[in-house]
Design a protein around this motif. Structure first.
Motif, PDB file in Angstrom:
ATOM      1  N   GLU A 189       0.972  10.836  -7.206  1.00  0.00           N
ATOM      2  CA  GLU A 189       0.169  11.925  -6.673  1.00  0.00           C
ATOM      3  C   GLU A 189       0.852  12.550  -5.450  1.00  0.00           C
ATOM      4  OE1 GLU A 189      -3.925  11.064  -6.102  1.00  0.00           O
ATOM      5  OE2 GLU A 189      -3.967   9.590  -7.733  1.00  0.00           O
ATOM      6  N   GLU A 190       0.489  13.804  -5.197  1.00  0.00           N
ATOM      7  CA  GLU A 190       1.050  14.510  -4.061  1.00  0.00           C
ATOM      8  C   GLU A 190       0.355  14.078  -2.773  1.00  0.00           C
ATOM      9  OE1 GLU A 190       0.770  18.635  -4.802  1.00  0.00           O
ATOM     10  OE2 GLU A 190       2.095  18.614  -6.560  1.00  0.00           O
ATOM     11  N   GLY A 191       0.994  14.351  -1.658  1.00  0.00           N
ATOM     12  CA  GLY A 191       0.357  14.090  -0.379  1.00  0.00           C
ATOM     13  C   GLY A 191       0.826  12.834   0.321  1.00  0.00           C
ATOM     14  N   VAL A 192       1.809  12.120  -0.254  1.00  0.00           N
ATOM     15  CA  VAL A 192       2.311  10.927   0.407  1.00  0.00           C
ATOM     16  C   VAL A 192       3.120  11.335   1.631  1.00  0.00           C
ATOM     17  CG1 VAL A 192       3.728   8.862   0.183  1.00  0.00           C
ATOM     18  CG2 VAL A 192       2.377   9.667  -1.762  1.00  0.00           C
TER      19      VAL A 192
ATOM     20  N   LEU B 120     -21.022  11.966   7.831  1.00  0.00           N
ATOM     21  CA  LEU B 120     -19.594  11.726   7.682  1.00  0.00           C
ATOM     22  C   LEU B 120     -19.061  12.472   6.468  1.00  0.00           C
ATOM     23  CD1 LEU B 120     -19.013   9.539   5.141  1.00  0.00           C
ATOM     24  CD2 LEU B 120     -20.030   7.963   6.777  1.00  0.00           C
ATOM     25  N   GLU B 121     -17.759  12.698   6.474  1.00  0.00           N
ATOM     26  CA  GLU B 121     -17.071  13.345   5.363  1.00  0.00           C
ATOM     27  C   GLU B 121     -16.002  12.423   4.817  1.00  0.00           C
ATOM     28  OE1 GLU B 121     -15.501  16.984   6.852  1.00  0.00           O
ATOM     29  OE2 GLU B 121     -17.436  18.031   6.851  1.00  0.00           O
ATOM     30  N   VAL B 122     -15.799  12.477   3.493  1.00  0.00           N
ATOM     31  CA  VAL B 122     -14.793  11.667   2.820  1.00  0.00           C
ATOM     32  C   VAL B 122     -13.590  12.548   2.500  1.00  0.00           C
ATOM     33  CG1 VAL B 122     -14.274  10.213   0.827  1.00  0.00           C
ATOM     34  CG2 VAL B 122     -16.589  10.214   1.809  1.00  0.00           C
ATOM     35  N   GLN B 123     -12.451  12.208   3.065  1.00  0.00           N
ATOM     36  CA  GLN B 123     -11.218  12.961   2.821  1.00  0.00           C
ATOM     37  C   GLN B 123     -10.272  12.091   2.014  1.00  0.00           C
ATOM     38  OE1 GLN B 123      -9.780  14.023   6.707  1.00  0.00           O
ATOM     39  NE2 GLN B 123     -11.487  15.414   7.134  1.00  0.00           N
ATOM     40  N   MET B 124      -9.959  12.523   0.796  1.00  0.00           N
ATOM     41  CA  MET B 124      -9.077  11.771  -0.093  1.00  0.00           C
ATOM     42  C   MET B 124      -7.718  12.457  -0.154  1.00  0.00           C
ATOM     43  SD  MET B 124     -11.321  10.336  -3.282  1.00  0.00           S
ATOM     44  CE  MET B 124     -12.601   9.111  -3.020  1.00  0.00           C
ATOM     45  N   ARG B 125      -6.741  11.885   0.553  1.00  0.00           N
ATOM     46  CA  ARG B 125      -5.385  12.420   0.477  1.00  0.00           C
ATOM     47  C   ARG B 125      -4.789  12.102  -0.886  1.00  0.00           C
ATOM     48  NH1 ARG B 125      -2.258  10.406   5.728  1.00  0.00           N
ATOM     49  NH2 ARG B 125      -0.639  11.665   4.736  1.00  0.00           N
ATOM     50  N   THR B 126      -5.034  10.903  -1.377  1.00  0.00           N
ATOM     51  CA  THR B 126      -4.717  10.490  -2.743  1.00  0.00           C
ATOM     52  C   THR B 126      -5.812   9.509  -3.146  1.00  0.00           C
ATOM     53  OG1 THR B 126      -3.443   8.468  -2.298  1.00  0.00           O
ATOM     54  CG2 THR B 126      -2.256  10.559  -2.140  1.00  0.00           C
ATOM     55  N   ARG B 127      -5.751   9.000  -4.352  1.00  0.00           N
ATOM     56  CA  ARG B 127      -6.718   7.987  -4.780  1.00  0.00           C
ATOM     57  C   ARG B 127      -6.616   6.731  -3.923  1.00  0.00           C
ATOM     58  NH1 ARG B 127      -5.689   6.456 -10.663  1.00  0.00           N
ATOM     59  NH2 ARG B 127      -7.431   5.038 -10.173  1.00  0.00           N
ATOM     60  N   TYR B 128      -5.443   6.527  -3.307  1.00  0.00           N
ATOM     61  CA  TYR B 128      -5.188   5.287  -2.578  1.00  0.00           C
ATOM     62  C   TYR B 128      -5.182   5.477  -1.060  1.00  0.00           C
ATOM     63  CZ  TYR B 128      -3.766   3.842  -7.226  1.00  0.00           C
ATOM     64  OH  TYR B 128      -3.748   3.575  -8.571  1.00  0.00           O
ATOM     65  N   TRP B 129      -5.528   6.661  -0.597  1.00  0.00           N
ATOM     66  CA  TRP B 129      -5.541   6.902   0.843  1.00  0.00           C
ATOM     67  C   TRP B 129      -6.780   7.727   1.164  1.00  0.00           C
ATOM     68  CZ3 TRP B 129      -1.174   5.846   4.282  1.00  0.00           C
ATOM     69  CH2 TRP B 129      -1.471   6.140   5.627  1.00  0.00           C
TER      70      TRP B 129
ATOM     71  N   ARG C 229       0.823  -1.207   0.000  1.00  0.00           N
ATOM     72  CA  ARG C 229       0.000   0.000   0.000  1.00  0.00           C
ATOM     73  C   ARG C 229       0.861   1.263   0.000  1.00  0.00           C
ATOM     74  NH1 ARG C 229      -4.346  -2.313   4.429  1.00  0.00           N
ATOM     75  NH2 ARG C 229      -5.665  -3.424   2.955  1.00  0.00           N
ATOM     76  N   TRP C 230       1.917   1.246   0.809  1.00  0.00           N
ATOM     77  CA  TRP C 230       2.821   2.397   0.803  1.00  0.00           C
ATOM     78  C   TRP C 230       3.430   2.593  -0.588  1.00  0.00           C
ATOM     79  CZ3 TRP C 230       2.844   6.204   3.983  1.00  0.00           C
ATOM     80  CH2 TRP C 230       2.545   6.027   5.333  1.00  0.00           C
ATOM     81  N   LEU C 231       3.862   1.501  -1.201  1.00  0.00           N
ATOM     82  CA  LEU C 231       4.464   1.606  -2.530  1.00  0.00           C
ATOM     83  C   LEU C 231       3.443   2.049  -3.557  1.00  0.00           C
ATOM     84  CD1 LEU C 231       7.159   1.285  -3.930  1.00  0.00           C
ATOM     85  CD2 LEU C 231       6.618  -1.123  -4.330  1.00  0.00           C
ATOM     86  N   ALA C 232       2.189   1.637  -3.385  1.00  0.00           N
ATOM     87  CA  ALA C 232       1.124   2.043  -4.305  1.00  0.00           C
ATOM     88  C   ALA C 232       0.951   3.553  -4.300  1.00  0.00           C
ATOM     89  CB  ALA C 232      -0.182   1.350  -3.926  1.00  0.00           C
TER      90      ALA C 232
ATOM     91  N   LEU D 175      -8.120   2.466   3.339  1.00  0.00           N
ATOM     92  CA  LEU D 175      -9.387   3.064   3.749  1.00  0.00           C
ATOM     93  C   LEU D 175      -9.443   3.060   5.268  1.00  0.00           C
ATOM     94  CD1 LEU D 175     -12.223   4.175   3.088  1.00  0.00           C
ATOM     95  CD2 LEU D 175     -13.049   1.808   3.062  1.00  0.00           C
ATOM     96  N   ARG D 176      -9.548   4.252   5.864  1.00  0.00           N
ATOM     97  CA  ARG D 176      -9.591   4.400   7.307  1.00  0.00           C
ATOM     98  C   ARG D 176     -10.811   5.212   7.700  1.00  0.00           C
ATOM     99  NH1 ARG D 176      -6.619   0.842   6.903  1.00  0.00           N
ATOM    100  NH2 ARG D 176      -4.414   0.691   7.495  1.00  0.00           N
TER     101      ARG D 176
END
Length: 315
Positions: free
Chosen positions: A28-31, A296-305, A19-22, A263-264
């Motif tokens: 994308e920014e934000g890692v 609830l709110e959906v916060q997308m740091r990246t497509r994968y987080w 997941r980290w490597l993904a 997904l958290r």
């Protein structure tokens, strides 16, 4: 020969590394590189898994793109043979595929498999129907009338004149002109019978016959109690995730199986209730629907987080 399954702890570490490597490979920014380094430093096994993931990426970097694409475009069984004859399975698997799988090499070598979020159906030579759910893999030996469930979840309808045995780490399930769903997780194998009857032989304890409408768990210690099941639990076969007044935490844990990446959610969301039928071909839309109907709110740091938080009341 049956492959030895990785321990639940080893699987979880491998998933985390992938997941980290993904996130990094997505471009994308934000890692959060600080958090990644903290995860690597916290445990020697974390660092070892990270280094293995990096090695696989580096090995693929030297493979000509045309070779990699030609290999991946082949049918599943032909692709498996090509991969084994080439530089080794890991050398020809692109990083994106590695990360989508989040799995050890035994899954990449499997005869049939699905990516995260994918469902596929096959008709076997004897006319039987096999469907794989998300993130699943099986090995087939039809001459021996045997199927090995390597990972994930399958639906199998056997229509031939000879039974087909499904082998897993906790026992063997024999299906004869019946239909059953079998799901493997870190600590058990869950079997549900839709029609006919099946015979289960746990690694320990006596055999159990399961009739239509019944379900059971096989574990290392043997078979659990026989119970009834709700057919809505098997909505994935029609591409649906069905909930009936279900706790949101349980719903999200199931949804997480169909989404690559992380997904958290806040613990305060666990007890909210969900009802509805949701199409699995667009999990982002499922999250949007949850946000529209629940606080609830959906916060997308990246497509994968993705993180879900409780919506704050605005005065």
């Amino acid at each position: 020969m049956t492959r030895q399954a990785p321990t639940p702890e080893a699987r979880e570490v491998a998933r985390a590394a992938a997941r980290w490597l993904a996130m990094i490979e997505s471009g994308e920014e934000g890692v959060d590189h600080v958090a990644l380094q903290r995860w690597r430093d916290s445990n020697a096994e974390h660092e070892a898994a990270w280094q293995k993931a990096q090695q696989l990426r580096q090995r693929f970097a030297g493979v000509p793109p045309s070779l990699g694409m030609a290999t991946l475009d082949r049918p599943a069984l032909a692709r498996r043979a090509v991969l084994k004859r080439a530089l080794g399975v890991a050398a020809l698997v692109p990083t994106a595929w590695l990360l989508g799988r989040e799995l050890p090499l035994d899954v990449w070598r499997a005869d049939l498999h699905t990516a995260t979020g994918e469902q596929r159906r096959w008709t076997l030579a004897d006319g039987s129907s096999l469907q794989l759910n998300t993130d699943s893999a099986v090995d087939l030996d039809l001459k021996a009338r045997r199927l090995v469930l390597v990972r994930g979840e399958i639906s199998l309808r056997v229509s031939g004149t000879t039974p087909l045995a499904v082998q897993g780490p906790y026992g063997v399930i024999t299906i004869d002109r019946s239909e059953a769903c079998i799901r493997l997780d870190e600590r058990s194998c869950h079997a549900s019978v839709l029609s006919g009857s099946v015979l289960l032989q746990p690694l320990r304890g006596p055999a159990v016959t399961l009739e239509a409408g019944q379900q059971i768990d096989l574990q290392a210690s043997g078979a659990g109690p026989v119970d009834r099941f709700d057919v809505a639990q098997l909505g994935w076969r029609e591409g649906l995730l069905v909930a009936q007044d279900q706790p949101l935490g349980d719903f999200l844990r199931e949804l997480d199986r169909y989404r690559p990446g992380v997904l958290r959610w806040d613990e305060t969301l666990e007890s909210l209730r969900v009802t509805g039928s949701f199409r699995l071909d667009n999990t982002d839309r499922i999250l949007a629907l949850l946000s529209a109907s629940l606080p609830l709110e959906v916060q997308m740091r990246t497509r994968y987080w993705v993180t879900l938080t409780r919506r704050k009341n605005i005065a």
